[in-house]
Every structure is written in C-alpha cells, then in structure tokens.
Write a protein that holds these residues in place. Structure first.
Motif, PDB file in Angstrom:
ATOM      1  N   ILE A   1       0.915   3.547  -7.287  1.00 14.52           N
ATOM      2  CA  ILE A   1       0.244   3.115  -6.297  1.00 14.52           C
ATOM      3  C   ILE A   1      -0.957   3.276  -5.915  1.00 14.52           C
ATOM      4  O   ILE A   1      -1.986   2.366  -5.704  1.00 14.52           O
ATOM      5  N   ASP A   2      -1.254   4.462  -6.265  1.00 20.35           N
ATOM      6  CA  ASP A   2      -2.780   4.834  -5.800  1.00 20.35           C
ATOM      7  C   ASP A   2      -3.833   4.226  -6.838  1.00 20.35           C
ATOM      8  O   ASP A   2      -5.066   3.945  -6.411  1.00 20.35           O
ATOM      9  N   LYS A   3      -3.324   4.175  -8.022  1.00 19.17           N
ATOM     10  CA  LYS A   3      -4.440   3.707  -9.152  1.00 19.17           C
ATOM     11  C   LYS A   3      -4.508   2.172  -8.929  1.00 19.17           C
ATOM     12  O   LYS A   3      -5.341   1.712  -9.069  1.00 19.17           O
ATOM     13  N   VAL A   4      -3.627   1.479  -8.525  1.00 14.40           N
ATOM     14  CA  VAL A   4      -3.617   0.124  -8.216  1.00 14.40           C
ATOM     15  C   VAL A   4      -4.298  -0.224  -7.123  1.00 14.40           C
ATOM     16  O   VAL A   4      -5.097  -0.977  -7.342  1.00 14.40           O
ATOM     17  N   ALA A   5      -4.197   0.665  -6.145  1.00 15.69           N
ATOM     18  CA  ALA A   5      -4.983   0.391  -4.851  1.00 15.69           C
ATOM     19  C   ALA A   5      -6.384   0.653  -5.186  1.00 15.69           C
ATOM     20  O   ALA A   5      -7.373  -0.103  -4.703  1.00 15.69           O
ATOM     21  N   GLU A   6      -6.853   1.630  -6.108  1.00 18.20           N
ATOM     22  CA  GLU A   6      -8.294   1.676  -6.473  1.00 18.20           C
ATOM     23  C   GLU A   6      -8.704   0.542  -7.005  1.00 18.20           C
ATOM     24  O   GLU A   6      -9.966  -0.022  -6.936  1.00 18.20           O
ATOM     25  N   LEU A   7      -8.016  -0.026  -8.231  1.00 18.43           N
ATOM     26  CA  LEU A   7      -8.496  -1.128  -8.874  1.00 18.43           C
ATOM     27  C   LEU A   7      -8.439  -2.252  -8.166  1.00 18.43           C
ATOM     28  O   LEU A   7      -9.691  -3.102  -8.369  1.00 18.43           O
ATOM     29  N   ILE A   8      -7.924  -2.352  -6.906  1.00 21.04           N
ATOM     30  CA  ILE A   8      -8.111  -3.625  -6.296  1.00 21.04           C
ATOM     31  C   ILE A   8      -9.229  -3.471  -5.041  1.00 21.04           C
ATOM     32  O   ILE A   8      -9.575  -4.324  -4.001  1.00 21.04           O
ATOM     33  N   GLY A   9      -9.519  -2.282  -4.846  1.00 17.26           N
ATOM     34  CA  GLY A   9     -10.531  -1.901  -4.020  1.00 17.26           C
ATOM     35  C   GLY A   9      -9.837  -2.071  -2.499  1.00 17.26           C
ATOM     36  O   GLY A   9     -10.343  -2.514  -1.538  1.00 17.26           O
ATOM     37  N   LEU A  10      -8.536  -1.147  -2.287  1.00 18.35           N
ATOM     38  CA  LEU A  10      -7.686  -1.347  -1.100  1.00 18.35           C
ATOM     39  C   LEU A  10      -8.673  -0.992   0.250  1.00 18.35           C
ATOM     40  O   LEU A  10      -8.938   0.413  -0.102  1.00 18.35           O
ATOM     41  N   PRO A  11      -8.794  -1.383   1.120  1.00 19.49           N
ATOM     42  CA  PRO A  11      -9.552  -0.903   2.333  1.00 19.49           C
ATOM     43  C   PRO A  11      -8.882   0.405   2.869  1.00 19.49           C
ATOM     44  O   PRO A  11      -7.469   0.498   2.814  1.00 19.49           O
ATOM     45  N   ASP A  12      -9.333   1.425   3.466  1.00 25.51           N
ATOM     46  CA  ASP A  12      -8.735   2.503   3.950  1.00 25.51           C
ATOM     47  C   ASP A  12      -7.724   2.497   5.058  1.00 25.51           C
ATOM     48  O   ASP A  12      -6.833   3.181   5.122  1.00 25.51           O
ATOM     49  N   ASP A  13      -7.715   1.341   5.835  1.00 25.02           N
ATOM     50  CA  ASP A  13      -6.872   0.942   7.034  1.00 25.02           C
ATOM     51  C   ASP A  13      -5.922   0.283   6.464  1.00 25.02           C
ATOM     52  O   ASP A  13      -5.163  -0.480   7.298  1.00 25.02           O
ATOM     53  N   HIS A  14      -5.691  -0.044   5.139  1.00 29.27           N
ATOM     54  CA  HIS A  14      -4.533  -1.037   4.699  1.00 29.27           C
ATOM     55  C   HIS A  14      -3.455   0.056   3.993  1.00 29.27           C
ATOM     56  O   HIS A  14      -3.706   1.125   3.622  1.00 29.27           O
ATOM     57  N   VAL A  15      -2.429  -0.869   3.680  1.00 27.00           N
ATOM     58  CA  VAL A  15      -1.255   0.194   3.031  1.00 27.00           C
ATOM     59  C   VAL A  15      -0.819  -0.567   2.040  1.00 27.00           C
ATOM     60  O   VAL A  15      -0.891  -1.977   2.025  1.00 27.00           O
ATOM     61  N   MET A  16      -0.360  -0.069   0.702  1.00 30.37           N
ATOM     62  CA  MET A  16       0.239  -0.852  -0.312  1.00 30.37           C
ATOM     63  C   MET A  16       1.681  -1.123  -0.163  1.00 30.37           C
ATOM     64  O   MET A  16       2.428  -0.510   0.637  1.00 30.37           O
ATOM     65  N   GLY A  17       2.014  -2.236  -0.754  1.00 24.25           N
ATOM     66  CA  GLY A  17       3.402  -2.791  -0.526  1.00 24.25           C
ATOM     67  C   GLY A  17       3.931  -2.885  -2.159  1.00 24.25           C
ATOM     68  O   GLY A  17       3.134  -2.836  -2.908  1.00 24.25           O
ATOM     69  N   PRO A  18       4.988  -3.681  -2.247  1.00 25.65           N
ATOM     70  CA  PRO A  18       5.220  -3.980  -3.532  1.00 25.65           C
ATOM     71  C   PRO A  18       4.513  -5.361  -4.024  1.00 25.65           C
ATOM     72  O   PRO A  18       3.880  -5.923  -3.471  1.00 25.65           O
ATOM     73  N   MET A  19       5.063  -5.760  -5.286  1.00 26.77           N
ATOM     74  CA  MET A  19       4.490  -6.796  -6.040  1.00 26.77           C
ATOM     75  C   MET A  19       5.697  -7.631  -6.032  1.00 26.77           C
ATOM     76  O   MET A  19       6.796  -7.468  -6.236  1.00 26.77           O
TER      77      MET A  19
END
Length: 202
Positions: A155-173
C-alpha cells in the motif's frame, strides 16, 4: 440480470483475457454506476485512480503486488482511494440540487460531526470505498464482466507511485474484465444463525 442474481453470481475471478478491450461506453457506464453508491452526508469521499499504463501495472504486479495476474490482464483496473477531508472542501456542492433549507441543514451538520474526529473521517472514507467497490462489481456482473477485489499489494509504495495526497487514504483495487476460468467452488458461507442477532448479542 436482476440484482439478486448478480449478487449470487458475482465471484472473485483471478484469470482474465489480456486481449479483451472494454469499450469507452462500457467503461463510462460502469464508472457512472459506481458513483451511485451511497456515502455519508453525500460527501462522495472516493477518488478513483484508473490504472491504464501497462508499465505501471506491470511494476505493481511484479514488484509490489505478489504477481497477481489480474493486475495486468484485466480490461479495467481501478484503485480505490478516498479523501478524508472531503467533508470540509466546499461541502455545499454535495447538496447543490436540493432545496436550500435541506442543503443548509446537512451542510451545517458536516463540520460538527467530523471536526476533531480523525478516526471517524477515516472510517467514513473507507466505508464509502467499500460501498463503491461492491456497486462496481455488481454493475460489471450485470454487463457480463467478471471482477476481483484485491488488497494484496504494498500500500505505501503504490501510494508513492500514484502520488497519493496526504489527506487521502488507500483502499483496495478492483480488476474488471472477461474471465477465462471459473472461480473456485464457493468455500462456504456461515449460516445466518451464526451472524444475525436479534436486538443484542446473547
């Protein structure tokens, strides 16, 4: 296909035809159906990242995704994220088509309900993601496609790849496409007697 039929027929498919291309019209139909999912206060926290780049998909699959073939082979791969601060970002737009009195009431409640409750902001965002995921998968089933929800990735590395904003959370695909193999037999559902309670836990 009716809704009940789609619910029972939806299964997590792992093998997809990598050569099948979904039409733009089909994709739009699926995405438009997906955003009909309910959200608390109609905040619509979800933010969907459509993973199209073959190289990006391959990187996620081979380096970050436990070599799950559906990450590269599905016709449509949607990464679900959510904006935990959507409740404070021009909230009046979520009720722009309602009577002014209704809009004023609901928008007025949003701040006091969310302020200082970061755990609730995150929970509401993830609940919204879950409802949108199921809506997408049932819509796909109705259109003759198969789907597979996935959380088995870094999750953390995919968040980096997509440039996830700091105030967003990751979910599934969710992968959507033309399945090439049937799902495994259903492993077994717990009986209602084990999961449904009347009024309180006994």
């Amino acid at each position: 296909m009716d809704v009940i039929d789609a619910i029972y027929k939806r299964r997590s498919i792992k093998q997809f035809d990598p050569d099948h291309k979904m039409s733009t019209e089909e994709e739009t139909q699926l995405l438009e159906a997906m955003i009909q999912a309910p959200t608390s206060f109609n905040i619509q926290h979800w933010r969907f990242v459509i993973l199209r780049d073959p190289e990006l998909r391959a990187t996620i699959r081979t380096e970050l995704g436990n070599d799950q073939a559906q990450m590269t082979d599905a016709s449509l791969l949607v990464l679900f994220t959510a904006d935990t601060k959507a409740w404070e970002k021009a909230p009046e737009r979520y009720w722009q088509n309602s009577p002014q009195a209704v809009s004023d009431l609901l928008v007025g409640w949003m701040g006091p309900f969310h302020e200082g409750r970061e755990w609730l902001q995150r929970d509401e965002a993830q609940r919204s993601v879950g409802m949108a995921m199921q809506t997408l998968m049932l819509a796909a089933q109705d259109l003759g496609y198969q789907s597979c929800p996935m959380i088995g990735f870094d999750i953390d590395k995919v968040a980096e790849l997509i440039g996830l904003p700091d105030d967003h959370v990751m979910g599934p695909m969710v992968a959507v496409g033309k399945g090439t193999k049937d799902a495994w037999p259903k492993p077994g559902q717990l009986p209602l007697s084990e999961v449904v309670f009347e009024n309180k836990f006994s």
